[in-house]
Every structure is written in C-alpha cells, then in structure tokens.
Design a protein around this motif. Structure first.
Motif, PDB file in Angstrom:
ATOM      1  N   LEU A  39       0.831  -1.205   0.000  1.00 32.86           N
ATOM      2  CA  LEU A  39       0.000   0.000   0.000  1.00 32.86           C
ATOM      3  C   LEU A  39       0.866   1.256   0.000  1.00 32.86           C
ATOM      4  CD1 LEU A  39      -2.726  -1.064   2.584  1.00 32.86           C
ATOM      5  CD2 LEU A  39      -2.852  -1.175   0.094  1.00 32.86           C
ATOM      6  N   LYS A  43       1.183   4.111  -2.916  1.00 33.32           N
ATOM      7  CA  LYS A  43       0.947   5.496  -2.508  1.00 33.32           C
ATOM      8  C   LYS A  43       2.135   6.362  -2.929  1.00 33.32           C
ATOM      9  CE  LYS A  43      -1.289   8.675   0.021  1.00 33.32           C
ATOM     10  NZ  LYS A  43      -2.653   9.158  -0.277  1.00 33.32           N
ATOM     11  N   PHE A  48      -2.142   4.934  -5.727  1.00 31.67           N
ATOM     12  CA  PHE A  48      -3.220   4.921  -4.744  1.00 31.67           C
ATOM     13  C   PHE A  48      -3.332   6.317  -4.148  1.00 31.67           C
ATOM     14  CE2 PHE A  48      -2.643   0.108  -3.720  1.00 31.67           C
ATOM     15  CZ  PHE A  48      -3.149  -0.191  -4.975  1.00 31.67           C
ATOM     16  N   GLU A  50      -6.529   7.837  -2.376  1.00 31.81           N
ATOM     17  CA  GLU A  50      -7.296   7.969  -1.135  1.00 31.81           C
ATOM     18  C   GLU A  50      -7.664   6.590  -0.599  1.00 31.81           C
ATOM     19  OE1 GLU A  50     -10.163  11.704  -1.697  1.00 31.81           O
ATOM     20  OE2 GLU A  50     -10.119  10.397  -3.449  1.00 31.81           O
ATOM     21  N   PHE A  51      -7.747   6.492   0.725  1.00 34.51           N
ATOM     22  CA  PHE A  51      -8.168   5.261   1.380  1.00 34.51           C
ATOM     23  C   PHE A  51      -9.393   5.579   2.239  1.00 34.51           C
ATOM     24  CE2 PHE A  51      -3.609   5.015   0.704  1.00 34.51           C
ATOM     25  CZ  PHE A  51      -3.437   3.750   0.148  1.00 34.51           C
ATOM     26  N   THR A  57      -8.304   2.934   8.168  1.00 44.47           N
ATOM     27  CA  THR A  57      -7.430   2.455   7.084  1.00 44.47           C
ATOM     28  C   THR A  57      -5.956   2.415   7.474  1.00 44.47           C
ATOM     29  OG1 THR A  57      -7.486   4.712   6.190  1.00 44.47           O
ATOM     30  CG2 THR A  57      -8.921   3.079   5.159  1.00 44.47           C
ATOM     31  N   LEU A 243     -11.749  -0.829  -5.675  1.00 44.88           N
ATOM     32  CA  LEU A 243     -10.826   0.118  -6.286  1.00 44.88           C
ATOM     33  C   LEU A 243     -11.602   0.930  -7.323  1.00 44.88           C
ATOM     34  CD1 LEU A 243      -7.666   0.543  -6.107  1.00 44.88           C
ATOM     35  CD2 LEU A 243      -7.512  -0.882  -8.144  1.00 44.88           C
ATOM     36  N   ILE A 270     -10.296   2.196  -2.138  1.00 46.04           N
ATOM     37  CA  ILE A 270      -9.044   2.827  -2.553  1.00 46.04           C
ATOM     38  C   ILE A 270      -9.298   3.497  -3.896  1.00 46.04           C
ATOM     39  CG2 ILE A 270      -6.617   2.482  -3.174  1.00 46.04           C
ATOM     40  CD1 ILE A 270      -6.622  -0.041  -1.471  1.00 46.04           C
TER      41      ILE A 270
END
Length: 478
Positions: A39, A43, A48, A50-51, A57, A243, A270
């Motif tokens: 993750l 990021k 990626f 936003e979570f 998260t 996603l 995500i």
C-alpha cells in the motif's frame, strides 16, 4: 446465485490461505508479507490516492493484507468497468494497473463489467445525463470489454512475470445477478437500507441537482446498484476492497455503509487518480479525447505515439503510474534523460511498456515499424508492414487493389489510383516533383514500375501526392 466466472490464474493456481502458505518458500513469504509495503509503495508511486474509511485504514487496511493475522491472505479486490462504449480507454488503465499490482502481490482481483449498471449511467463527474443505450448495445459492448480485459490480463501474465506466485484475475458481469431480480422484490429487500438524505448529500448528486438539466431517477439509483455490487461480491467472493477512480469515492462510500449496516463488517475503498489532458480535462469518451485500448479504434502506433509525445514535466509521473518499473530504475532513466533530453528516452520507455501491456509484443513491434516508416522514411519498415498496419498508419489514405500489367508506368499508377487529375495537370504534378512512391520522389511519368523499388517485397506501394495525400496500392498477380 453464483455468477459465471472467467479466470486467469497464476502458474501455481489458486490456493486457500493455509495451503498457499504451506507451499510458499520462506523467502517468498517475506515478499508477500509486506502488505503495508504494498500500500505504501503504490501510494509513493502516486497510484493509490485515497483510502476509505479514514478512521481505520491506517491500521486495519494493512492488517487485512497481512497473512500473519490469521487467514487474511489472500484478499479479494475488485474494480468496475461500465460498457458505455465498445472499448476501454487510457483513462481506465490506472484502475487496471491497481488490480494488477494487487494480483502481483498474491491477492485475487475481480474486474467487474457493468452489464446492468451501464443501462442506468453513472452520474459521477458528469454535467449532464449520458445518452441512453439499448440492451443489445450494452450487451455487445460488454462482450467487447470482456475481451479487452482478458487480453490485458493475458499480456500481463505472459510478458510481465516477476517470478512470484500471483493471485487470480477474474472477469465478472453484474448482469448475472440482476437479470433474475424482480424490481419490487429488490426494492423491498435493499431499498430500506438506504437513507435519502445520505444519498442526496453525495457530491455527484448535488452537482447534478443544481444543473439546469437536473438528474433522472435512473442516474440517482446508480449508486444503490454499485453499493449492491460490492455487497454481492463481499458475500460470494469475500471481496473487502473496492478500487475506483477518484470520482467514484461517493459510490464506494455507499457500498461501505450498506455492507456495514447489513453485516457489521468493515470494507474498504481505494481510489486512483484521474488522467487528464494538458488542458486539465478528464480523458474519456464523453470529453471526446479518448485514447482507446482496442486496436480497431486506436492503433498500437497511435497509442505508442500518445505516450511518446508526453511532456518532460509529466513523463516521470507517468512512468510511476503506468508501468511496473522499480522506482530506482525510473530514477536512473530520468538521470540519463537530463544528460540527453533530445533522445526522449523516458517517453520511449513509457510508450513501449504501455503498448506491450495493451497490445502484446507484436503490437509493440507494429508500433515501432509504423514509427520508422512514417518519421524515418524507412523503406525496410515499409517492406515488412502488413495491409492492416499501413491502413492504421495512413488512416485517411485511399486503398486500391490493382493488377500489375507489363509496362505499367508511374503515370498509369497515379491515374488508376485516382491520385492525380486527368490531362496535362496530372502529368505536370509528377514532373514538378509532387509525387513520391515509397518515400522516393519520382519525376518521370513514363518510368516503368520496378519490383523492389516502386513495389515493395510485400506487394504494396505507398503513393504520396503533395505533402499530405497518401494512397496505398496492393498489387495483384505479381
């Protein structure tokens, strides 16, 4: 009802969490145990964005992917693709790359074709309602999207293997669980779990309600169906992560709330960034600037050139987003670019990686042949090009099939192809240097065609009149 499944499995197949770990070497276990690393790595790449939900998260989402937490490995992640057109486009690639990164880390991923939801139309990110599509059109588009998704999954597995055991790639269609639903039964079972105030508060809904055109009930109901999709996949496939593009966050939230209300379980969302043009407009069909992933709509050459033309300011970002290259390698590529910017090394590498993923190794070779033929006036490239490639490269060109009679001249060829006017004017165009065959200027109208010079080994001739008018001639009975 379980939906029909088309799966692409890793070389070792699909395992239960205990069986998978039992056969996995210790070193490979460590490679897959760094789920927080997965993750964080995406990021860091910018893939990626936003979570959701924020409150859990940071701790629970990494734990969800950690096999050491007891039966959590592998997880299932899904992303939806509505068949509002008969092809995916570059704007869809980042969501697919997100799925592929999870698959490469050993998790199972689902690409969900929205054969039912496409009938309603997603209002997210739109200023007006989509043009309604009939059932036959959606069905045809859904078949085409399945084919594209399967092709991309196959190219990914065949050309980008990294030695690790991967999870499965599954293609589903949500029409499989909606086609037998009765409207009243569905509303009675599902509708009571959604609050109007919450649905109305979504940004996509607020934006449309304030627009002159307003919002239809069909569009308004879209987020309910997407939420139910998430619930269905959670129940039948153990899917706990959705996603989607950053404009999908409201719909993802609706799914989270619906599942949590019914089951008490937490699921996660995500988002990936949206790809925009240089003017800031979202790339896609509705904006009229789509770069398609289907060869019959955007050729491998055109896809390749789209990425080769990216500006220096965005190419490093795109290498991180659109490729599987390690960050250290991308850094090295950019360092070389500083020394020799005229070579456009990062752009060419980006274009090659994406074209290979979308169209396979042969598609990449086709794109390179077309590039050499068009921009480097390469006769060698022209000689190995197929009819299809020439038509893709010169889309506006007229295509003719002619019989090569003995003594056929340059003038005869131009007239049979309707490339020049009859009479003295056409003759003069040749003598004045306005005609070329296979990138070579011809000035003698009476010159007899020679195989190997005017006619290539593949039986084709590329005739150019002036600067922009091309004619492709396929010679018969050579």
């Amino acid at each position: 009802m379980a939906a029909p499944v088309l799966r692409y499995f890793s070389r070792i197949g699909a395992f239960s969490s205990s069986g998978w770990l039992a056969v996995m070497p210790l070193g490979m276990r460590r490679a897959h145990s760094g789920s927080q690393g997965l993750l964080a790595a995406q990021k860091k790449r910018g893939l990626f964005k936003e979570f959701f939900p924020d409150r859990i998260t940071e701790t629970e989402l990494p734990e969800l992917f950690d096999h050491r937490k007891g039966g959590n490995f592998p997880q299932t992640i899904y992303c939806g693709f509505d068949p509002t057109a008969d092809s995916l486009h570059v704007g869809h690639l980042l969501a697919l790359l997100g799925l592929f990164h999870f698959q490469r880390a050993g998790h199972n991923v689902i690409a969900l074709v929205g054969g039912a939801t496409a009938r309603l139309g997603d209002p997210s990110g739109r200023t007006k309602e989509r043009e309604a599509l009939d059932a036959e059109c959606v069905l045809s588009n859904a078949r085409a999207l399945r084919g594209t998704l399967e092709s991309l999954a196959a190219n990914h597995e065949q050309l980008f293997a990294d030695g690790r055991p991967w999870g499965s790639f599954t293609v589903l269609d949500n029409s499989a669980w909606y086609q037998k639903q009765q409207l009243v039964d569905f509303l009675a079972a599902v509708g009571g779990h959604f609050r109007m105030g919450t649905l109305l508060s979504r940004l996509s809904v607020q934006t449309r309600l304030k627009s002159p055109e307003g919002m239809s009930l069909a569009e308004f109901f879209y987020q309910v169906l997407q939420a139910y999709d998430f619930y269905y996949l959670f129940q039948h496939y153990g899917c706990r992560v959705q996603l989607g593009g950053s404009d999908q966050l409201g719909n993802i939230v609706s799914g989270y709330e619906f599942i949590h209300k019914l089951t008490g379980k937490d699921v996660f969302g995500i988002t990936v960034p949206l790809i925009t043009s240089t003017t800031g407009a979202k790339l896609g069909k509705s904006a009229g600037n789509a770069v398609w992933l289907s060869r019959d709509k955007t050729s491998p050459f055109e896809l390749y050139q789209f990425f080769v033309r990216q500006q220096d300011g965005s190419v490093e970002k795109y290498l991180k987003l659109f490729t599987f290259l390690p960050l250290s390698e991308i850094t090295h590529i950019m360092q070389l670019h500083v020394k020799e910017p005229e070579r456009r090394g990062p752009q060419k590498r980006l274009a090659a990686e994406v074209t290979k993923l979308v169209h396979g190794r042969e598609g990449l070779e086709s794109a390179k042949r077309c590039t050499h033929a068009l921009y480097h006036n390469s006769i060698d490239a022209l000689e190995v090009m197929s009819d299809e490639e020439l038509k893709e490269l010169f889309k506006e060109a007229s295509f003719s099939e002619l019989v090569l009679d003995p003594g056929t001249s340059v003038l005869d060829t131009c007239r049979k192809a309707n490339a020049i006017p009859d009479g003295p004017r056409g003759y003069q165009m040749i003598t004045e240097g306005g005609v070329s065959i296979n990138h070579r200027q011809v000035t003698n109208p009476e010159c007899v065609l020679v195989v190997g010079q005017h006619i290539l080994k593949n039986g084709l001739s590329l005739l150019k009149i002036g600067k922009r008018n091309f004619y492709i001639i396929k010679w018969l009975q050579l």
